[in-house]
Write an enzyme that holds these catalytic residues in place. Sequence first.
Site, mmCIF file in Angstrom:
data_model
loop_
_atom_site.group_PDB
_atom_site.id
_atom_site.type_symbol
_atom_site.label_atom_id
_atom_site.label_comp_id
_atom_site.label_asym_id
_atom_site.label_seq_id
_atom_site.Cartn_x
_atom_site.Cartn_y
_atom_site.Cartn_z
ATOM 1 N N HIS A 485 0.819 -1.184 0.180
ATOM 2 C CA HIS A 485 0.152 0.064 0.114
ATOM 3 C C HIS A 485 0.878 1.252 -0.057
ATOM 4 O O HIS A 485 0.767 2.079 -0.783
ATOM 5 C CB HIS A 485 -0.980 -0.016 1.129
ATOM 6 N N GLU A 486 1.729 1.406 0.840
ATOM 7 C CA GLU A 486 2.536 2.476 0.904
ATOM 8 C C GLU A 486 3.570 2.530 -0.105
ATOM 9 O O GLU A 486 3.708 3.899 -0.812
ATOM 10 C CB GLU A 486 3.373 2.424 2.296
ATOM 11 N N HIS A 489 1.847 4.469 -2.712
ATOM 12 C CA HIS A 489 1.926 5.948 -2.588
ATOM 13 C C HIS A 489 3.334 6.389 -3.329
ATOM 14 O O HIS A 489 3.433 7.297 -4.067
ATOM 15 C CB HIS A 489 1.928 6.511 -1.371
ATOM 16 N N HIS A 492 3.478 6.518 -6.930
ATOM 17 C CA HIS A 492 2.620 7.654 -7.605
ATOM 18 C C HIS A 492 3.609 8.940 -7.622
ATOM 19 O O HIS A 492 3.535 9.604 -8.475
ATOM 20 C CB HIS A 492 1.636 7.646 -6.620
#
Length: 697
Positions: A485-486, A489, A492
């Site tokens: 998940h991290e 980020h 991105h």
Amino acid sequence: MLVRTNLRILKIKLWSDQCFNVQRNLASWSSVAYAFNTKPSKVRSLKSQFLGERTGIFGYQELQEPYGFYLLKENAVGKADMLIREIKSPTRKRKMVRVFDELSDTLCKVADLAEFVRIAHPQERFSYAAKETSISISSFVEELNTNKELYDKLKYVTKNGDICSTDHIDNYIADLFLFDFEQSGIHLDQETRDKIVAFNDYILHVGSHFMSKTLAPRTVLKSQLPETIRNLFSGDGETIIVNDLYSDSKNELLREAAYKIFLYPDKQQEELLHELLAARQKLANLCGFSTYADRAVRGSMAGTPVFIHEFLRLLSEKIKPKADDDYSAMLEMKQKVNKNAKDIMPWDVAYLISKLKQREFAVDSSDYSPYFSLGACMDGLDYIFKSLYNVSLKVEDVIEGEIWHDDVRKISVVEREEVLGYIYCDFFERPQKPNQDCHFTIQGGRLCDDGTYQKPIVVLMLNLPNPSWSQPTLLTTGMLDNLFHEMGHAMHSMLARTSYQHVTGTRCSTDLAEVPSVLMEYFASDPRVVSKFAKHFKTGEVIPHHLVSKLQSCKKKFSACETQLQVFYAAFDQACHSNNFLNFSSTELLAQIQNLYYGLPHVPNTAWQLRFGHLVGYGAKYYSYLMSRAVASWIWHRYFKDDPFNQAAGTKYRNELLAHGGSKPPRKLVEDFLGTKMTPECLSDALLKDIDSEPIK
């Protein structure tokens, strides 16, 4: 004595054999896996060793010592003053929006860095200096946000055009800067502006007090509890302390008591919540919005509270039968223990879900962890990024002083030998480190005037167990999800290629920013992906297929009732930030929303909302969790479910969504990528499809 010695020799031999097994696998580890599976070396780069080169945190020479923060601040303020003069100059040569973005970048680089160091640095002298710098820069920014002359210059350009030629992206970013100004009411009269500033300060103050009590323990007399459970709580003398919900206890009476005590209404907390919501509503009205929710979701994927309400309503209707099936399965299990049980209660859900999953899948975290060494998982991420984006993760040497703790690893994201950006991985637990998994932007990417691109720099913070000399860090399935998940980020931020740092990477609306990170969770449980990297840290054996299949199925089990709970949370958050809260106490409103959106009724004399800290942090944006998951599901099923390593799909996703950050209106960005209009119906169907889809074999 002889027996003890032999046992000691045996223990040493077993430890030695274990180390040997781990060391034997070193040859099969990549440089990325090796860096994250071993204890950090004190050796720094060749420049540090032989040339004596030193630097400061993140490579800032000024930050070799804490006082360097003051130098950074003074330099930033000096440059900001120069840019302000350029904005005001009648002979300006650059686009107004580009000067504003450079002004923002100049201040953000110091403010964001200082805020991270304040939170994460283990030395108090650094964290204190960072805190002082953060406060000082924030005050300076607040002055700029209320600088009417700057606002008027920008507004004139947005209404009448710039002296330099601009395109639609320039104009969109200029409008975003303008809206940031108007959030502070700069376009209003002085009296109203003063009220807005006062309300903002008051909201921060009240929110802080509310948050401080959300985790506060409750104390009650032992005599108020049944004798059978009195000694199951910690306490002192005639009192017991309840500091959580005891949701994993097999004792139903204990769970019920903890639920009713921990969530018992608190008059002061109720008053704080009402004050917070009332102040937000007044602030929104002063800024020209009918509700705080209208203000909070402007410029998001959702756009309006009406869109959110329709999304939640449709999702609630569609998911109810599936959630009811989940509760029926729970009740059946509950009745095996208690034949007289008639209903599932809120304190039963977490416990029964855990037991049902254990019964059906017969696995626990210890079955998976040996295959999920941190290095193997990082290798898996590297494999995914190479397959989808043709970029790779490379471990970087650090110069003495560059990192704030020896446990931190630095990696670069590389494409055809070009470094796209840097990720500092602060992954391991240590004393006083914040217990949170999160992504920090230290420096945003932006196109510079000389044609070069300012490389993004981010930090990923996790709290994983430290590796030992005999064993690497082994992840649970939950830790694996958080890592992926991290890293979503981080990528991105790394792959965005916006002209302006104001909208780079995760600097976009909350509901859009969570899409790339949620999408990565699909990769973390897909058997075809997991089998590429999950290998036993001792033997190198690939994870057995039955374990991977169970992992995916286990995650999907009871997803309907869990989604229904999130719908309830989001609906309550929206109701709190509409006009509805004015007509009810927060507990009355909670009961009303719970009975509409959740499969289990409200329990009298409980006030769960007074423990819900997300009302402060999210404030009308809690729906983002569901909406971003809906969009991520949509993307997964359309582009990656058939082939999670499809490079054509990865390239399209990178170029048409990730690369833009927040430089396009969020809903339009998603619609252009998917080639479909985004409606509440489509979003609710996407989540339903996710729940209904068969596990991948």
